[in-house]
Design a protein around this motif. Structure first.
Motif, PDB file in Angstrom:
ATOM      1  N   ALA A   1      44.898 -74.072  21.620  1.00  0.00           N
ATOM      2  CA  ALA A   1      45.759 -75.150  22.265  1.00  0.00           C
ATOM      3  C   ALA A   1      46.867 -75.418  21.385  1.00  0.00           C
ATOM      4  O   ALA A   1      47.807 -75.604  21.466  1.00  0.00           O
ATOM      5  CB  ALA A   1      44.901 -76.252  23.155  1.00  0.00           C
ATOM      6  N   VAL A   2      46.192 -75.919  20.063  1.00  0.00           N
ATOM      7  CA  VAL A   2      47.049 -76.094  18.894  1.00  0.00           C
ATOM      8  C   VAL A   2      48.287 -75.019  18.605  1.00  0.00           C
ATOM      9  O   VAL A   2      49.384 -75.135  18.325  1.00  0.00           O
ATOM     10  CB  VAL A   2      46.253 -76.844  17.722  1.00  0.00           C
ATOM     11  N   GLY A   3      47.670 -74.013  18.684  1.00  0.00           N
ATOM     12  CA  GLY A   3      48.359 -72.844  18.586  1.00  0.00           C
ATOM     13  C   GLY A   3      48.717 -72.624  16.780  1.00  0.00           C
ATOM     14  O   GLY A   3      48.174 -73.074  15.997  1.00  0.00           O
ATOM     15  N   GLY A   4      49.714 -71.836  16.561  1.00  0.00           N
ATOM     16  CA  GLY A   4      50.420 -71.650  15.221  1.00  0.00           C
ATOM     17  C   GLY A   4      49.671 -70.233  14.699  1.00  0.00           C
ATOM     18  O   GLY A   4      49.235 -69.379  15.521  1.00  0.00           O
ATOM     19  N   SER A   5      49.499 -70.260  13.531  1.00  0.00           N
ATOM     20  CA  SER A   5      49.265 -69.005  12.757  1.00  0.00           C
ATOM     21  C   SER A   5      47.603 -68.488  12.995  1.00  0.00           C
ATOM     22  O   SER A   5      46.932 -69.534  13.331  1.00  0.00           O
ATOM     23  CB  SER A   5      49.398 -68.925  11.135  1.00  0.00           C
ATOM     24  N   ALA A   6      47.112 -67.458  12.888  1.00  0.00           N
ATOM     25  CA  ALA A   6      45.486 -67.136  12.697  1.00  0.00           C
ATOM     26  C   ALA A   6      45.072 -67.970  11.957  1.00  0.00           C
ATOM     27  O   ALA A   6      43.711 -68.595  12.438  1.00  0.00           O
ATOM     28  CB  ALA A   6      45.585 -65.766  12.773  1.00  0.00           C
ATOM     29  N   LEU A   7      45.467 -68.416  10.879  1.00  0.00           N
ATOM     30  CA  LEU A   7      44.550 -69.146  10.013  1.00  0.00           C
ATOM     31  C   LEU A   7      44.462 -70.411  10.605  1.00  0.00           C
ATOM     32  O   LEU A   7      43.522 -71.195  10.545  1.00  0.00           O
ATOM     33  CB  LEU A   7      45.226 -69.198   8.406  1.00  0.00           C
ATOM     34  N   SER A   8      45.528 -70.910  11.146  1.00  0.00           N
ATOM     35  CA  SER A   8      45.433 -72.461  11.365  1.00  0.00           C
ATOM     36  C   SER A   8      44.668 -72.646  12.524  1.00  0.00           C
ATOM     37  O   SER A   8      44.041 -73.474  12.656  1.00  0.00           O
ATOM     38  CB  SER A   8      46.849 -72.953  11.572  1.00  0.00           C
ATOM     39  N   VAL A   9      44.708 -71.748  13.568  1.00  0.00           N
ATOM     40  CA  VAL A   9      43.773 -71.554  14.547  1.00  0.00           C
ATOM     41  C   VAL A   9      42.288 -71.460  14.044  1.00  0.00           C
ATOM     42  O   VAL A   9      41.389 -72.263  14.691  1.00  0.00           O
ATOM     43  CB  VAL A   9      44.206 -70.471  15.628  1.00  0.00           C
TER      44      VAL A   9
ATOM     45  N   THR B   1      39.576 -74.377  14.700  1.00  0.00           N
ATOM     46  CA  THR B   1      38.312 -74.134  15.470  1.00  0.00           C
ATOM     47  C   THR B   1      37.143 -74.583  14.848  1.00  0.00           C
ATOM     48  O   THR B   1      36.432 -75.148  15.271  1.00  0.00           O
ATOM     49  CB  THR B   1      38.456 -72.718  15.928  1.00  0.00           C
ATOM     50  N   LEU B   2      37.200 -74.090  13.225  1.00  0.00           N
ATOM     51  CA  LEU B   2      35.946 -74.608  12.488  1.00  0.00           C
ATOM     52  C   LEU B   2      35.748 -76.003  12.293  1.00  0.00           C
ATOM     53  O   LEU B   2      34.792 -76.641  12.484  1.00  0.00           O
ATOM     54  CB  LEU B   2      36.078 -73.738  11.381  1.00  0.00           C
TER      55      LEU B   2
ATOM     56  N   GLY C   1      29.960 -77.037  20.003  1.00  0.00           N
ATOM     57  CA  GLY C   1      31.044 -76.979  19.149  1.00  0.00           C
ATOM     58  C   GLY C   1      32.251 -75.999  19.243  1.00  0.00           C
ATOM     59  O   GLY C   1      33.136 -76.195  19.123  1.00  0.00           O
ATOM     60  N   GLY C   2      31.254 -74.605  19.234  1.00  0.00           N
ATOM     61  CA  GLY C   2      32.209 -73.550  19.246  1.00  0.00           C
ATOM     62  C   GLY C   2      33.180 -73.321  20.576  1.00  0.00           C
ATOM     63  O   GLY C   2      34.442 -73.102  20.276  1.00  0.00           O
ATOM     64  N   SER C   3      32.523 -73.592  21.423  1.00  0.00           N
ATOM     65  CA  SER C   3      33.444 -73.774  22.832  1.00  0.00           C
ATOM     66  C   SER C   3      34.598 -74.626  22.588  1.00  0.00           C
ATOM     67  O   SER C   3      35.670 -74.392  22.893  1.00  0.00           O
ATOM     68  CB  SER C   3      32.696 -73.898  24.055  1.00  0.00           C
ATOM     69  N   VAL C   4      34.252 -75.913  22.316  1.00  0.00           N
ATOM     70  CA  VAL C   4      35.360 -76.839  22.286  1.00  0.00           C
ATOM     71  C   VAL C   4      36.415 -76.651  21.131  1.00  0.00           C
ATOM     72  O   VAL C   4      37.638 -76.802  21.037  1.00  0.00           O
ATOM     73  CB  VAL C   4      34.771 -78.393  22.228  1.00  0.00           C
ATOM     74  N   GLY C   5      35.925 -76.246  20.217  1.00  0.00           N
ATOM     75  CA  GLY C   5      36.415 -75.706  18.948  1.00  0.00           C
ATOM     76  C   GLY C   5      37.420 -74.642  19.185  1.00  0.00           C
ATOM     77  O   GLY C   5      38.776 -74.770  18.894  1.00  0.00           O
ATOM     78  N   ALA C   6      37.109 -73.649  19.805  1.00  0.00           N
ATOM     79  CA  ALA C   6      37.841 -72.606  20.309  1.00  0.00           C
ATOM     80  C   ALA C   6      39.101 -72.781  21.171  1.00  0.00           C
ATOM     81  O   ALA C   6      40.238 -72.472  20.939  1.00  0.00           O
ATOM     82  CB  ALA C   6      37.227 -71.521  20.737  1.00  0.00           C
TER      83      ALA C   6
END
Length: 67
Positions: A25-33, A37-38, A15-20
């Motif tokens: 890939a989606v990108g954007g701000s650090a918060l949105s990434v 991911t979570l 889950g962590g690997s796919v989420g990261a």
């Protein structure tokens, strides 16, 4: 390590690997990434556990002796 613990570790790793990957890939701000991911990590982890339970590979209901 018991089956349930092993599965939890595997599900967390997958889950962590796919989420990261999806988060970056989606990108954007650090918060949105981070949130992406979570979210994806949680969904993938739950999916891994659910598929193992459905397949009958893991039984989460144990007797008092933990067997």
């Amino acid at each position: 390590m018991r089956e349930a613990q092993t599965l939890a570790v595997i599900a967390g790793g997958v889950g962590g690997s796919v989420g990261a990957f999806v988060g970056v890939a989606v990108g954007g701000s650090a918060l949105s990434v981070t949130l992406t991911t979570l979210g994806v990590a949680t969904l993938v982890g739950v999916g891994v556990i659910a598929s193992a339970v459905i397949a009958g590979d893991v039984e989460f209901l144990a007797d008092a002796d933990g067997e």
